[in-house]
Design a protein around this motif. Structure first.
Motif, PDB file in Angstrom:
ATOM      1  N   ARG A 169      45.543  -2.222 -11.304  1.00  0.00           N
ATOM      2  CA  ARG A 169      44.678  -0.654 -10.624  1.00  0.00           C
ATOM      3  C   ARG A 169      43.890  -1.295  -8.990  1.00  0.00           C
ATOM      4  N   LYS A 170      44.195  -0.925  -8.046  1.00  0.00           N
ATOM      5  CA  LYS A 170      43.297  -0.708  -6.817  1.00  0.00           C
ATOM      6  C   LYS A 170      42.129  -0.037  -6.736  1.00  0.00           C
TER       7      LYS A 170
ATOM      8  N   VAL B  92      48.378   1.799  -8.438  1.00  0.00           N
ATOM      9  CA  VAL B  92      48.749   1.250  -9.384  1.00  0.00           C
ATOM     10  C   VAL B  92      49.794   0.141  -8.037  1.00  0.00           C
ATOM     11  N   SER B  93      49.368  -1.083  -8.444  1.00  0.00           N
ATOM     12  CA  SER B  93      50.473  -1.909  -8.105  1.00  0.00           C
ATOM     13  C   SER B  93      50.711  -2.456  -8.242  1.00  0.00           C
TER      14      SER B  93
ATOM     15  N   GLU C 273      53.879   0.300  -4.573  1.00  0.00           N
ATOM     16  CA  GLU C 273      52.529   0.685  -5.353  1.00  0.00           C
ATOM     17  C   GLU C 273      53.399   2.822  -5.826  1.00  0.00           C
ATOM     18  N   ALA C 274      52.013   3.277  -6.537  1.00  0.00           N
ATOM     19  CA  ALA C 274      52.388   4.233  -6.749  1.00  0.00           C
ATOM     20  C   ALA C 274      50.678   5.017  -7.820  1.00  0.00           C
ATOM     21  N   GLU C 275      51.058   6.565  -7.750  1.00  0.00           N
ATOM     22  CA  GLU C 275      49.362   7.286  -8.353  1.00  0.00           C
ATOM     23  C   GLU C 275      50.274   7.185  -9.916  1.00  0.00           C
ATOM     24  N   LEU C 276      49.475   6.389 -10.485  1.00  0.00           N
ATOM     25  CA  LEU C 276      49.448   6.918 -11.961  1.00  0.00           C
ATOM     26  C   LEU C 276      48.592   6.569 -12.227  1.00  0.00           C
TER      27      LEU C 276
ATOM     28  N   THR D 222      44.382  -7.083 -15.865  1.00  0.00           N
ATOM     29  CA  THR D 222      43.571  -6.448 -15.525  1.00  0.00           C
ATOM     30  C   THR D 222      41.870  -8.008 -14.945  1.00  0.00           C
ATOM     31  N   ARG D 223      42.018  -7.589 -13.934  1.00  0.00           N
ATOM     32  CA  ARG D 223      40.640  -8.354 -13.557  1.00  0.00           C
ATOM     33  C   ARG D 223      39.064  -7.758 -13.801  1.00  0.00           C
ATOM     34  N   LYS D 224      38.221  -8.902 -14.628  1.00  0.00           N
ATOM     35  CA  LYS D 224      37.155  -8.894 -15.594  1.00  0.00           C
ATOM     36  C   LYS D 224      35.965  -9.761 -15.004  1.00  0.00           C
ATOM     37  N   TYR D 225      35.391  -9.507 -14.488  1.00  0.00           N
ATOM     38  CA  TYR D 225      34.555 -10.580 -13.225  1.00  0.00           C
ATOM     39  C   TYR D 225      33.095 -10.017 -14.506  1.00  0.00           C
TER      40      TYR D 225
END
Length: 132
Positions: free
Chosen positions: A13-14, A19-20, A84-87, A126-129
């Motif tokens: 998710r950008k 969505v990439s 990329e697309a919209e989801l 997902t990236r969780k920082y």
């Protein structure tokens, strides 16, 4: 003649909400001669069809130099595809990847474009920082 070594597509998710879709693989060229792929590959396009029917065009690139020497009648080039697309929501799923290509050695009209399709896994990343 062309295949991919790995077809797992990662979804991110950008920040802009899109969505990439990203694929990093090796482009395997089955051949009985050594040649410069960049000189003879006329066209290379890729698209991903999601289970919903949405078609995501993918930008492609590959390395000009082989990543593995010509062994077992195969040349290997690094390969990337992204789109990329919209989801609304993302979930692990499968899709259909289609790779269209045209390799022409002589320019003769009988050297037609070709393609292959394969079912691919779509994996949510997902990236969780964590804050310090």
């Amino acid at each position: 003649m062309l295949r991919l070594s790995d077809t797992s597509i990662r979804m991110y998710r950008k920040k802009n909400g899109l969505v990439s879709f990203r694929l990093k693989s090796y482009l395997l060229v089955h051949t009985d001669v050594i040649f410069n792929l960049n000189a003879y590959l006329r066209n290379l396009t890729c698209q991903l069809t999601l289970s919903s029917g949405l078609v995501v065009p993918m930008d492609t690139s590959y390395t000009i130099r082989t990543q593995a020497e010509y062994v077992m009648e195969t040349m290997a080039h690094l390969f990337w595809a992204s789109g990329e697309a919209e989801l609304e929501s993302m979930c692990n799923s499968v899709g259909k990847l289609r790779l269209d290509y045209h390799i022409s050695f002589t320019g003769h009209p009988d050297e037609n474009p070709d393609f292959f399709e394969t079912i691919v896994p779509l994996v949510v990343r997902t990236r969780k920082y964590k804050r310090l």
